[in-house]
Design an enzyme around this catalytic site. Structure first.
Site, PDB file in Angstrom:
ATOM      1  N   MET A  86      -9.596  -8.529   1.936  1.00  0.00           N
ATOM      2  CA  MET A  86     -10.212  -7.322   1.413  1.00  0.00           C
ATOM      3  C   MET A  86     -11.089  -7.602   0.195  1.00  0.00           C
ATOM      4  SD  MET A  86      -6.907  -4.767   1.746  1.00  0.00           S
ATOM      5  CE  MET A  86      -7.820  -3.296   1.259  1.00  0.00           C
ATOM      6  N   HIS A  87     -11.879  -6.607  -0.181  1.00  0.00           N
ATOM      7  CA  HIS A  87     -12.606  -6.535  -1.458  1.00  0.00           C
ATOM      8  C   HIS A  87     -13.862  -7.406  -1.556  1.00  0.00           C
ATOM      9  CE1 HIS A  87      -8.855  -4.664  -2.545  1.00  0.00           C
ATOM     10  NE2 HIS A  87      -8.207  -5.800  -2.667  1.00  0.00           N
ATOM     11  N   ASP A  97      -6.607  -6.961   5.892  1.00  0.00           N
ATOM     12  CA  ASP A  97      -5.600  -7.877   6.420  1.00  0.00           C
ATOM     13  C   ASP A  97      -4.170  -7.358   6.279  1.00  0.00           C
ATOM     14  OD1 ASP A  97      -5.687  -8.141   3.652  1.00  0.00           O
ATOM     15  OD2 ASP A  97      -5.928 -10.318   3.664  1.00  0.00           O
TER      16      ASP A  97
END
Length: 499
Positions: free
Chosen positions: A79-80, A236
């Site tokens: 992520m991110h 995830d």
């Protein structure tokens, strides 16, 4: 048949799943990480796509008939990550990853620009999130920022390559700080605070919904039908939850991977940003989850293996197990990449404390195992303080293969941990399950079931009490060293920039 693709930090993993939810095959391909400056962590987005093609090629080679029968693809990813594209969808710079800590000052700037950010996003602004990264780019690479036409998350860059569609799901997008997490929609307030707008964001779908189909040229290249449905997918951790059956309130999993995650499913949106606990959308409509995150978990043991030239991580665990009962071991702070929950401290660094001439590699190995477990306990305390209900916990991730580490975690946390079959493919399996839901419309409870129980580790109450005393020392050590960690990190960053 469905394929799950998980864009991991160190590798892309793919699984092929049949209609009976059996994993027919799996494959992976490595992805490199670049750390050009202190606190920086980057990857080349094209490497995700190249690794995806390599991994799918392996599936096709080893399971040609089943592979050709694929009807759905689901995507999962770390992520991110800020993936910046221009108007022609060309990559503008390396993607800035989840464990990059350069944008600490920009987090304060974001919350100054948007005083309601914590209410809107349900999260405290941290350097790992996507929005502060864009403020950093605007302030430090203005020529790049001026060309940004689209911002995508890692798995969604792969989706763009597969389908030609710029789409993201709710769970992954919740980690950007641009999403109104309760409303499950982009927040114009948060976008404006980073001088962006909706035109630069992907279209939003639920993780179990369809996001498009394969481009004909890509389908031909991959040896698949063009009408293969590509699901919204998930970040995830939410994908892992789908693969582990962690969908009902009170169910949880603890992931002992490169990073460490403690994930709890919630019946409703339950923000508590002051504890540095993440509150995100789950992969399914009308569901949310809470999560504590540590940036370095099993990777700490890999670091020690390289540092001490051990044969493998199993050798280190074996040497730790061989220590006599009551051995005086050093303390270890596992903050090799800074830390999130509960400290939100990008300047935190790794520390061995209490070393003597008597200590061996086995003592260091035990200290690492224990230090990581203590960080998970910090996360558990933050989750409980945030109102989380934790009834059952499944242990997954590469580190979970060690029974000794699993028992130590159970003792530290004071709760039973379950290991389930197939946990090593949790995120990719979850992505494949989301693909099936997207193409069939079946009920989540019928598809996202918990895998078979492998074994369980119950805590030893006496050992839990002993470890609680060590944990208190561990917490005092961080509090004492925190100011020096910041001074050291800041001085190193200034030196690097001066060079």
């Amino acid at each position: 048949m469905d394929i799950g693709i998980d864009i991991g930090t160190s590798e892309v993993k793919v699984v092929l799943v049949d209609d009976a939810q059996r994993v027919i095959g799996q494959a992976s391909a490595a992805v490199a990480i670049s750390r050009p400056h202190p606190l920086w962590s980057e990857q080349a987005p094209e490497d995700w796509w190249s690794a995806t093609q390599v991994a799918l090629g392996k599936l096709r080679e080893h399971h040609p008939k089943e592979y050709a029968a694929t009807r759905g693809i689901g995507l999962s990813g770390h992520m991110h990550g800020a993936t910046l594209l221009d108007a022609q969808d060309r990559v503008l710079r390396p993607a800035i990853l989840w464990n990059d800590g350069r944008s600490h000052a920009q987090c304060a700037e974001l919350e100054r620009r948007a005083p309601e950010s914590r209410r809107i996003t349900g999260n405290i602004a941290m350097p790992g999130f996507t929005a502060p990264k864009l403020i950093w780019v605007e302030q430090n690479e203005p020529e790049i920022f001026a060309q940004v036409a689209r911002v995508l998350l890692p798995k969604d860059f792969v989706r763009l390559k597969l389908t030609g569609q710029a789409v993201s799901d709710m769970s992954d997008s919740a980690g950007t700080l641009w999403l109104d997490v309760a409303a499950r929609d982009w927040s114009d307030t948060m976008l404006s605070a980073t001088h962006l707008d909706r035109s630069q964001m992907p279209r939003l779908v639920e993780g179990s919904e369809a996001s498009g189909t394969l481009l004909p040229t890509v389908a031909s290249q991959l040896g698949l039908q063009a009408d293969v449905v590509v699901a919204g997918g998930a970040g995830d951790n939410a994908a892992s939850a789908a693969g582990l059956g962690v969908t009902a309130p009170g169910t949880a999993f603890l992931s002992l991977g490169t990073s460490g995650v403690y994930f709890v499913a919630n019946a409703a949106y339950s923000p508590n940003p002051e504890s540095a606990v993440h509150a995100f959308c789950h992969a399914f409509p009308g569901t949310w989850h809470q999560m504590s995150v540590m940036l370095s978990a099993a990777s700490c043991l890999g670091w020690l293996r390289r540092l001490t030239h051990a044969t493998d991580e199993a050798q280190l665990v074996s040497e730790a197990e061989a220590l006599p009962d009551g051995a005086a071991t050093p303390l270890f702070l596992p903050y090799l990449s800074g830390e999130r929950t509960p400290h939100n401290d990008p300047y935190a660094s790794g520390v061995f404390f209490g070393l003597t001439h008597d200590h061996t590699r086995g003592h260091l190995a035990y200290a690492v195992l224990e230090g990581v477990a203590f960080s998970f306990l910090d996360g558990q305390q933050a989750l409980l303080a945030g109102g989380a209900q934790i009834d059952s916990v499944t242990l997954v991730g590469g580190g979970s293969r060690s029974a000794a580490w699993a028992q130590l975690l159970a003792d530290v946390l004071g709760r039973t941990l379950d290991r389930r079959s197939g946990g090593e493919v949790g995120a990719a399996l979850g992505a494949a399950r989301l693909a099936r839901l997207a193409r069939t419309g079946e009920a989540v409870a019928d598809i996202c079931v918990a895998p078979a129980l492998q074994d369980s580790f119950a805590p030893n109450p006496a050992r839990t009490a002993e470890l609680a005393e060590r944990h208190a020392q561990y917490q005092r050590l961080y509090r004492t060293l925190k100011p020096e960690m910041q001074r050291l990190s800041t001085a190193g960053q200034q030196k690097s920039e001066g060079d």
